[in-house]
Design a protein around this motif. Structure first.
Motif, PDB file in Angstrom:
ATOM      1  N   THR A 177      45.885  50.941 -15.113  1.00  0.00           N
ATOM      2  CA  THR A 177      44.982  51.561 -16.087  1.00  0.00           C
ATOM      3  C   THR A 177      44.615  52.970 -15.657  1.00  0.00           C
ATOM      4  O   THR A 177      44.604  53.906 -16.466  1.00  0.00           O
ATOM      5  N   LEU A 178      44.327  53.137 -14.382  1.00  0.00           N
ATOM      6  CA  LEU A 178      44.013  54.468 -13.855  1.00  0.00           C
ATOM      7  C   LEU A 178      45.190  55.415 -14.063  1.00  0.00           C
ATOM      8  O   LEU A 178      45.010  56.557 -14.515  1.00  0.00           O
ATOM      9  N   ALA A 179      46.393  54.956 -13.741  1.00  0.00           N
ATOM     10  CA  ALA A 179      47.578  55.805 -13.879  1.00  0.00           C
ATOM     11  C   ALA A 179      47.850  56.160 -15.333  1.00  0.00           C
ATOM     12  O   ALA A 179      48.270  57.279 -15.642  1.00  0.00           O
ATOM     13  N   ASP A 180      47.611  55.228 -16.244  1.00  0.00           N
ATOM     14  CA  ASP A 180      47.848  55.491 -17.664  1.00  0.00           C
ATOM     15  C   ASP A 180      46.843  56.489 -18.227  1.00  0.00           C
ATOM     16  O   ASP A 180      47.193  57.363 -19.020  1.00  0.00           O
ATOM     17  N   ARG A 181      45.593  56.356 -17.817  1.00  0.00           N
ATOM     18  CA  ARG A 181      44.543  57.193 -18.394  1.00  0.00           C
ATOM     19  C   ARG A 181      44.430  58.554 -17.707  1.00  0.00           C
ATOM     20  O   ARG A 181      43.947  59.511 -18.309  1.00  0.00           O
ATOM     21  N   TYR A 182      44.890  58.633 -16.461  1.00  0.00           N
ATOM     22  CA  TYR A 182      44.794  59.889 -15.704  1.00  0.00           C
ATOM     23  C   TYR A 182      46.143  60.172 -15.038  1.00  0.00           C
ATOM     24  O   TYR A 182      46.268  60.141 -13.813  1.00  0.00           O
ATOM     25  N   PRO A 183      47.160  60.464 -15.844  1.00  0.00           N
ATOM     26  CA  PRO A 183      48.514  60.633 -15.294  1.00  0.00           C
ATOM     27  C   PRO A 183      48.656  61.918 -14.483  1.00  0.00           C
ATOM     28  O   PRO A 183      48.088  62.957 -14.822  1.00  0.00           O
ATOM     29  N   SER A 184      49.411  61.820 -13.408  1.00  0.00           N
ATOM     30  CA  SER A 184      49.738  62.991 -12.597  1.00  0.00           C
ATOM     31  C   SER A 184      50.907  62.621 -11.701  1.00  0.00           C
ATOM     32  O   SER A 184      51.327  61.460 -11.644  1.00  0.00           O
ATOM     33  N   ASN A 185      51.429  63.609 -10.991  1.00  0.00           N
ATOM     34  CA  ASN A 185      52.534  63.379 -10.058  1.00  0.00           C
ATOM     35  C   ASN A 185      52.028  63.076  -8.655  1.00  0.00           C
ATOM     36  O   ASN A 185      52.709  63.358  -7.670  1.00  0.00           O
ATOM     37  N   THR A 186      50.849  62.510  -8.566  1.00  0.00           N
ATOM     38  CA  THR A 186      50.240  62.209  -7.272  1.00  0.00           C
ATOM     39  C   THR A 186      50.907  61.001  -6.627  1.00  0.00           C
ATOM     40  O   THR A 186      51.141  59.987  -7.282  1.00  0.00           O
ATOM     41  N   MET A 187      51.191  61.122  -5.329  1.00  0.00           N
ATOM     42  CA  MET A 187      51.778  60.025  -4.554  1.00  0.00           C
ATOM     43  C   MET A 187      50.871  59.702  -3.373  1.00  0.00           C
ATOM     44  O   MET A 187      50.959  60.332  -2.316  1.00  0.00           O
ATOM     45  N   PRO A 188      49.974  58.735  -3.512  1.00  0.00           N
ATOM     46  CA  PRO A 188      49.202  58.288  -2.345  1.00  0.00           C
ATOM     47  C   PRO A 188      50.111  57.442  -1.448  1.00  0.00           C
ATOM     48  O   PRO A 188      50.696  56.458  -1.904  1.00  0.00           O
ATOM     49  N   VAL A 189      50.233  57.829  -0.190  1.00  0.00           N
ATOM     50  CA  VAL A 189      51.132  57.128   0.726  1.00  0.00           C
ATOM     51  C   VAL A 189      50.470  56.984   2.091  1.00  0.00           C
ATOM     52  O   VAL A 189      49.519  57.702   2.416  1.00  0.00           O
ATOM     53  N   ASN A 190      51.003  56.073   2.874  1.00  0.00           N
ATOM     54  CA  ASN A 190      50.667  55.988   4.291  1.00  0.00           C
ATOM     55  C   ASN A 190      51.867  56.458   5.098  1.00  0.00           C
ATOM     56  O   ASN A 190      53.010  56.068   4.815  1.00  0.00           O
ATOM     57  N   ILE A 191      51.627  57.298   6.084  1.00  0.00           N
ATOM     58  CA  ILE A 191      52.699  57.749   6.966  1.00  0.00           C
ATOM     59  C   ILE A 191      53.123  56.589   7.867  1.00  0.00           C
ATOM     60  O   ILE A 191      52.287  55.908   8.457  1.00  0.00           O
ATOM     61  N   VAL A 192      54.425  56.382   7.969  1.00  0.00           N
ATOM     62  CA  VAL A 192      54.968  55.345   8.846  1.00  0.00           C
ATOM     63  C   VAL A 192      55.461  55.965  10.150  1.00  0.00           C
ATOM     64  O   VAL A 192      55.045  55.581  11.239  1.00  0.00           O
TER      65      VAL A 192
END
Length: 372
Positions: free
Chosen positions: A109-124
Motif C-alpha cells: 500500500t505504501l509503495a502504491d500510494r507513494y511510488p519512487s525508485n527507492t531501494m531500502p537494503v541491508n548491506i551484506v
C-alpha cells in the motif's frame, strides 16, 4: 537465490583502491582506460557481471560519458551487487567500491500510494568505502558520470539507520524527552526500526519530487545550506503528515514511522551537527524553534514535551513553505530563494560575523552530558 560470497573480489577491490590516484583524475580518459585494464586483470572481480559492465563503460569513455551498462545492471537488481567508481564530495571515502545487499520488503500500500525508485537494503558485504559512517545512501549522481536518469535506483542502507538509532537517538529520547514521549518507539526491536526506516526513506524520496519546487528540477536553487535543510524538512514533514492523515496506510506501521521520523529530525541531527551545523542540523534547529513558537512542543525542566498542538504545528509549517514555493509560478527563482532563506533565518540562529549557523544551547549541553 542466495548471495555468493565476495571475499576474494573484495580483497582485489581493496588492492585497486590503494593504487588510485587523486580524485581530480577520476574522469580522465587515460586514467579510466588504465583502471579498466586493472579491473580486467583481476582474477575474481572481473568475473562478476557488474564488473564486466563497468569495464565496458570505462573503455567507451569519453565517447559515451554515461555509465550506461553499469547502471542498467544495478537497476535490474539481478544479483544484488553494486560496483563502480564514485566521486561525491560529501562521501570522501567512497571511490572504487563494491557491495552486495539484501533488499528489504516494502508495504504494498505504501509503495502504491507513494511510488519512487527507492531501494531500502541491508548491506551484506562491502569494501571499505561503503563502511564509512556517513555513507548511509547511494544516489545515481554519486557515480563518476554525475547523472541521474528517471529509472535509476536510489539505495538506502537501512542497517546503518538501525545502528545509529540504537547508538544515539534512543539515548537522546531517554535524556531529552518528557516521560511518555514516543511511546511506540520505546518498545521497538531492530526489526521494527528497520521497517520504520524503510517507510521513512520511501516517503522522503517520494516527497522530494512533489510540490511546486521539486527535486531534482530545483536542486540548483536549493543547494545553499539553509535551503537544503529546509528541503529536507519539507519532505520529512510531508512524510510525517502522510503517516498521520492517510487512512489507507496500515495504521500501526504509519504511527511508528511518524514517531521515528520526528525523533530523528528533532533530536539526532541537532546533536550530530555540533559544533558546526550542517544542513540537516539547520533543519533540526528550524523545526525545534518553529514548533516551540507554534505551541507544538515545549522545553520545560530540561525536557522536551510534545504538546496536543504538535500535529497542527507541523501542518502549519508545511503550509507556510508551500505558500512561499507557490510564488515560483509568478516570480523569478532568485526572489523565491530569498523568501525561503528569510523564512529559515527567522527560526534559526545565523551569526553574521561567523557567516554560519549556530547550534541550540540545549542540544550542545545534551551532547556534552552524554559525551556523544
Amino acid at each position: 537465490m542466495p548471495l555468493q560470497p565476495l571475499t576474494d573480489a573484495l580483497a582485489e577491490v581493496e588492492q585497486l583502491r590503494a593504487r588510485l590516484g587523486p580524485r581530480e583524475s577520476f574522469r580522465d580518459p587515460a586514467f579510466l582506460r588504465e583502471l579498466a585494464d586493472s579491473v580486467a586483470g583481476t582474477t575474481h572481480l572481473r568475473r562478476l557481471p557488474i564488473a564486466e559492465a563497468f569495464i565496458e563503460d570505462l573503455r567507451n569513455f569519453p565517447e559515451q560519458p554515461q555509465l550506461t551498462r553499469t547502471k542498467r545492471h544495478i537497476n535490474t537488481a539481478r544479483d544484488a551487487q553494486i560496483f563502480s567508481l564514485f566521486n561525491a564530495s560529501y562521501f570522501p571515502k567512497l571511490s572504487l567500491d563494491l557491495l552486495s545487499y539484501r533488499a528489504l520488503p516494502t508495504d504494498e500500500t505504501l509503495a502504491d500510494r507513494y511510488p519512487s525508485n527507492t531501494m531500502p537494503v541491508n548491506i551484506v558485504e562491502r569494501s571499505s568505502g561503503f563502511g564509512s559512517r556517513v555513507v548511509v545512501a547511494l544516489f545515481p549522481e554519486n557515480h563518476i558520470d554525475g547523472s541521474q536518469m528517471s529509472d535509476d535506483l536510489i539505495f538506502y542502507f537501512i542497517n546503518k539507520f538501525v545502528r545509529r538509532h540504537n547508538k544515539l537517538t534512543r539515548r537522546l529520547i531517554e535524556a531529552a524527552m518528557a516521560e511518555g514521549s514516543f511511546p511506540l518507539l520505546r518498545g521497538t526491536t531492530d526489526v521494527d526500526v528497520e521497517r520504520a526506516s524503510s517507510w521513512w526513506v520511501r516517503l522522503h524520496e517520494y516527497h522530494h519530487r512533489q510540490g511546486d519546487m521539486p527535486i531534482p528540477e530545483f536542486l540548483p536553487a536549493k543547494r545553499y545550506k539553509p535551503l537544503a535543510g529546509l528541503e529536507e524538512l519539507r519532505v520529512d514533514i510531508s512524510g510525517m503528515l502522510a503517516c498521520l492523515n492517510d487512512t489507507e496506510l496500515p495504521q500501526a506501521d504509519a504511527r511508528l514511522a511518524y514517531e521515528y521520523i520526528l525523533s530523528e529530525r528533532l533530536l539526532r541531527y541537532a546533536v550530530e551537527g555540533i559544533p558546526r551545523p550542517n544542513y540537516d542540523a539547520v533543519a533540526s534547529q528550524l523545526l525545534f524553534n518553529y514548533l516551540v513558537e507554534q505551541g507544538g512542543i515545549e522545553l520545560r525542566a530540561d525536557r522536551i514535551h510534545l504538546l496536543p498542538g504538535l500535529d497542527a504545528a507541523l501542518a502549519a509549517f508545511l503550509g507556510e513553505v508551500q505558500d512561499i514555493e507557490r510564488h515560483i509560478h509568478t516570480e523569478p527563482v532568485e526572489r523565491v530563494r530569498k523568501m525561503l532563506i528569510a523564512f529559515t533565518n527567522r527560526y534559526t540562529d545565523y551569526d553574521e560575523s561567523a557567516k554560519d549557523y549556530q547550534h541550540i544551547p540545549f542540544f550542545a549541553e545534551l551532547k556534552r552530558r552524554l559525551e556523544v
